[in-house]
Design an enzyme around this catalytic site. Structure first.
Site, PDB file in Angstrom:
ATOM      1  N   SER A 699      20.719  16.161   1.045  1.00 18.81           N
ATOM      2  CA  SER A 699      21.913  16.237   1.637  1.00 18.81           C
ATOM      3  C   SER A 699      21.621  16.384   3.243  1.00 18.81           C
ATOM      4  O   SER A 699      22.883  16.363   4.003  1.00 18.81           O
ATOM      5  CB  SER A 699      22.988  17.363   1.034  1.00 18.81           C
ATOM      6  N   LYS A 742      30.084  23.882   0.940  1.00 18.48           N
ATOM      7  CA  LYS A 742      29.853  23.598   2.270  1.00 18.48           C
ATOM      8  C   LYS A 742      30.925  23.571   3.327  1.00 18.48           C
ATOM      9  O   LYS A 742      30.823  24.195   4.567  1.00 18.48           O
ATOM     10  CB  LYS A 742      29.185  22.333   2.402  1.00 18.48           C
TER      11      LYS A 742
END
Length: 812
Positions: A699, A742
């Site tokens: 990611s 996140k």
């Protein structure tokens, strides 16, 4: 072919006058199976083969002498020279008896050692050239020889005393033999338990001193074996005698108790067990096994070692809740109230729990899925399971699986082991006392495995609704129905759970809490609990919302509230100390008092905008088992030769992302305003701070591209924007996981713009509440060009460090 029949005691007689002692150059050969004839000894032999019978007939008609050699392989029917040991014995036939079946019985006497030179004929029987194997005599007068003779005699006399097959006459026979050679031959021939190979080695040893040494070693070993065997026999006889004595004493004691009219405690205990079996409601097959074991128990004496083992087993059988159960009452309204009262937020999780209970209310016998609450530590996974139990009227039991490595912890130990017990499943049911509790299996992701088995594999049956109705614990060894148990598991991460076990569970993911949710949880639950735990009363200590917010921001940085509760507890301790010292004034906890009591804040909001003013620094978002985190990625260019250096404890996947980022940028360098040949004379270094912490995953791909583009183009990255997403060589931005965690990490650091893959748009709508999205701009992208357009500033700026270096002056 000759073969050994029965051994006769050796004698010390030397060959008589009618026994020739000279060795002929050629002699008939009689092979022996599994036996060795020594000089100076007599031996009975059985002869049955035609060739051997013919040999004996001719020998009797002649000088009655034959060469006796032992076969290497007893199964060899027609041995040649290679099939015979090279050293044998010249034998004199003293007597011969013919049996009705045509076979012969012989009495032969060993005369001297022979060495087989070569076979001359093989029909009608073997004949061979031989010569006498001359012995190297020991010095009969030496002290060493005398010591060896004494040792041999002493060991042999002890063997005669311990051996049940050796005659006591052998001791006096050996005592009268002074010549070392004859002594060793006579003793060796009398050892019936010594192997043929060992005897042949003794026969082949022509040096008498060496033969004495070898014989002494053989005798020592035989003596040790006989002593151990004698000890074992003595122990067995002693044990048998003790058991018989105990039996008679117990019978006498029972008779005395009957005469005195005393109660039989054992009989009472057996009756109590019988009543418990009848009242337990166990299945018929299980009851049959229980009564069989109880009948066996009733026939044992209470002092027997097996009695305690059998009694413990029966006690476990009657203690397991075979039919006892909690009356389940599912009222969705009450359940919702209970969940809301016990847990703030988690609306999606609560809805899924209510759906699950609604199905159970409509169809009570449904074989529903096993729920698995997965999320960071401290978000309320275990307490959620307990709230479910209390809301539907079931009892609950919890077992921690963290660090469990032994399969027997789940299935139990077999009763053959000392101290055996059932596994944690049966033990938990016994503790809770009902067969349909809410069974919480905590930390299922931290199961281990080693040589003792794999507990995760043992859980496959426990957590499978199609199989667990006949769960069989190794200790109980009877089927138990687990289908009415409501199993709930908890985990911090799913990748460590074996796929077959994960497939049996329906995963409900619990994300981290927002700051507002943490504030509500602290105000509604944590403060009151910690105040009570520290001996305070609510009127003695008041927390303001500003103080709780200060604790949340400055002293904890987590997805859950565990550290938050610990910090509140620390404040309560300090106030409790004041009150214990006599200060009884009301304490109002403000942000200033928090800093005064807890010290300087541990977590200060990092000025990320300052960090990104330098080109080559980009802000990424990462997922960890304890929640989301902000990740800075730095890139720099230096003189070199086409090299890429990666630091920061990066995993293989993250390293691949860095290489993909460099490859994409080299392909599109011109579009970014960079010389396409920049890599020929440059070295690129990419670093992810917090180098001691391992990092991995795809990611960070878009963040690496942005950091690289910023470093090479000189355009700094915006300080108010963070990003996440996997990048491909073609520049596509692929979806990633952990979106809620996140985004929460970005909010904690004051970031107001987030770049996410377009394919994660549905996750944002489903997982992010309005409160989380308030004041946050989410940019959805599909290609890396869109990321660069959003993240990079329009024009290059001078580095902060460079400006500082040019403006700061040292005083004169």
């Amino acid at each position: 072919m000759g073969e050994h029949d029965t051994a006769a005691p050796p004698t010390s007689e030397t060959p008589g006058a009618d026994v020739p002692t000279t060795v002929p150059t050629e002699i008939p050969v009689l092979p022996l199976r599994d036996t060795v004839l020594f000089p100076n000894s007599f031996m009975p032999l059985a002869v049955a083969r035609e060739s051997s019978v013919a040999l004996i007939d001719d020998a009797i008609a002649g000088d009655k002498r034959v060469g006796v050699f032992t076969q290497r392989n007893a199964a060899d029917e027609e041995p040649g020279q290679d099939g015979l040991f090279p050293v044998g014995t010249l034998a004199h036939i003293h007597k011969m008896f013919k049996l009705p079946d045509g076979s012969l019985r012989l009495i032969v006497q060993g005369v001297t050692r022979l060495h087989l030179d070569s076979l001359t004929t093989s029909a009608p029987y073997l004949r061979a050239h031989v010569h006498e194997a001359v012995e190297e005599l020991a010095d009969a007068e030496s002290v060493e020889t005398d010591a060896r003779i004494r040792n041999i005699r002493s060991n042999f006399q002890q063997i005669v005393e311990l051996s049940p097959v050796l005659s006591e006459d052998l001791s006096s026979l050996i005592a009268n033999i002074a010549e070392p050679s004859r002594l060793t031959d006579v003793i060796a021939s009398s050892l019936s338990t010594v192997s043929t190979g060992v005897k042949q080695d003794l026969l082949s040893t022509t040096n008498v001193a060496d033969r004495m040494e070898a014989l002494n070693r053989v005798l020592t070993k035989e003596l040790e074996v006989l002593e151990v065997g004698s000890k074992i026999q003595s122990e067995v006889e002693s044990e048998v005698g003790r058991n018989q004595r105990e039996y008679f004493l117990r019978e006498q004691m029972k008779a005395i108790q009957r005469e005195l009219g005393e109660g039989d405690d054992q009989a009472k205990e057996i009756d109590e067990f019988s009543e418990k079996i009848s009242a337990s409601g166990m299945p018929e097959a299980v009851e049959k096994d229980a009564r069989r074991e109880l009948d066996r128990l009733s026939k044992m004496p209470a002092s027997a070692a097996e009695y305690t083992v059998a009694r413990t087993y029966v006690d476990w059988l009657v203690s397991v809740p075979w039919s006892a159960h909690s009356e389940e009452v599912i009222e969705l309204g009450r359940t919702k109230v209970t969940l809301d009262a016990d847990h703030s937020g988690l609306e999606k999780v609560k809805d899924r729990i209510l759906e699950y209970l609604a199905v159970r209310k409509l169809k009570p016998d449904v074989k529903g899925p096993i729920l698995c609450f997965a999320g960071p530590p401290g978000v309320g996974k275990t307490s959620l399971a307990k709230s479910i139990a209390s809301s539907i009227g079931r009892k609950s039991v919890r077992v921690s699986l963290g660090g469990m490595r032994d399969e027997a912890e789940i299935r139990g130990h077999r009763r053959t082991y000392i101290g055996a017990l059932p596994g944690q499943i049966i033990q938990g049911l016994r503790r809770v006392g009902v067969n349909n509790p809410v069974f919480v299996l905590d930390e299922v992701d931290k199961l281990g495995s080693d040589f003792r088995g794999d507990p995760a594999s043992a859980l496959l049956e426990v957590l499978d609704p199609e199989q667990n109705n006949t769960f069989r614990d190794h200790y109980l060894d009877v089927p138990f129905d687990l289908s009415t148990v409501l199993f709930i598991t908890t985990a911090n991460r799913l990748d460590t759970i074996p796929p077959p076990l994960r497939d049996r569970m329906e995963v409900i993911e619990l994300g981290g809490y927002t700051e507002r949710e943490k504030l509500d949880i602290a105000r509604d639950h944590l403060v009151a609990r910690q105040v009570e735990n520290h001996g305070l009363v609510p009127e003695s200590m008041v927390f303001t919302d500003a103080a709780l917010s200060a604790v949340i921001r400055g002293y904890t940085r987590e997805a859950g509230v565990r550290n938050l509760e610990r910090a509140i507890g620390s404040l309560c301790r300090k106030v409790a100390r004041r009150r214990a010292e006599g200060d009884l004034a009301l304490v109002t906890v403000t942000p200033e008092l928090v800093e005064d009591l807890l010290g300087a804040p541990r977590h200060l909001d990092e000025l990320l905008a300052d960090r990104t003013k330098d080109p080559g620094v980009a802000i990424g978002l990462a997922w960890t088992p304890v929640g989301g985190e902000v990740l800075l990625i730095e890139a720099s260019r230096m003189a070199g030769s086409s090299a890429l250096t990666l630091t920061g404890s990066l995993g293989d996947v993250m390293k691949e992302s860095a290489r993909i980022a460099l490859s994409w940028f080299r392909t599109h360098a011109s579009a970014c305003g960079v010389d396409p040949k920049f890599y020929e004379d440059s070295e690129i270094h990419m670093h992810v701070p917090s180098g001691a912490i391992p990092k991995d995953g795809p990611s960070a791909g878009v963040t690496m591209v942005v950091a690289l583009a910023s470093a090479l183009s000189g355009r700094p990255v915006r300080g108010d924007i963070a990003m996440t997403g996997e990048v491909t060589l073609s520049g596509r931005v692929l979806p990633v996981g952990g979106i809620k965690e996140k985004v929460l990490a970005a909010r904690r650091h004051g970031i107001h713009h987030v770049i996410l893959p377009k394919q994660n748009e549905t996750h944002v709508k489903e997982d992010l509440t309005d409160e989380i999205r308030r004041g946050l701009t989410v940019h959805f992208v599909t290609v890396i060009d869109e990321v660069l357009a959003l993240a990079l500033t329009p024009a290059a700026r001078t580095s902060i460090r460079a400006r500082t270096a040019t403006t700061v002056r040292q005083p004169n």
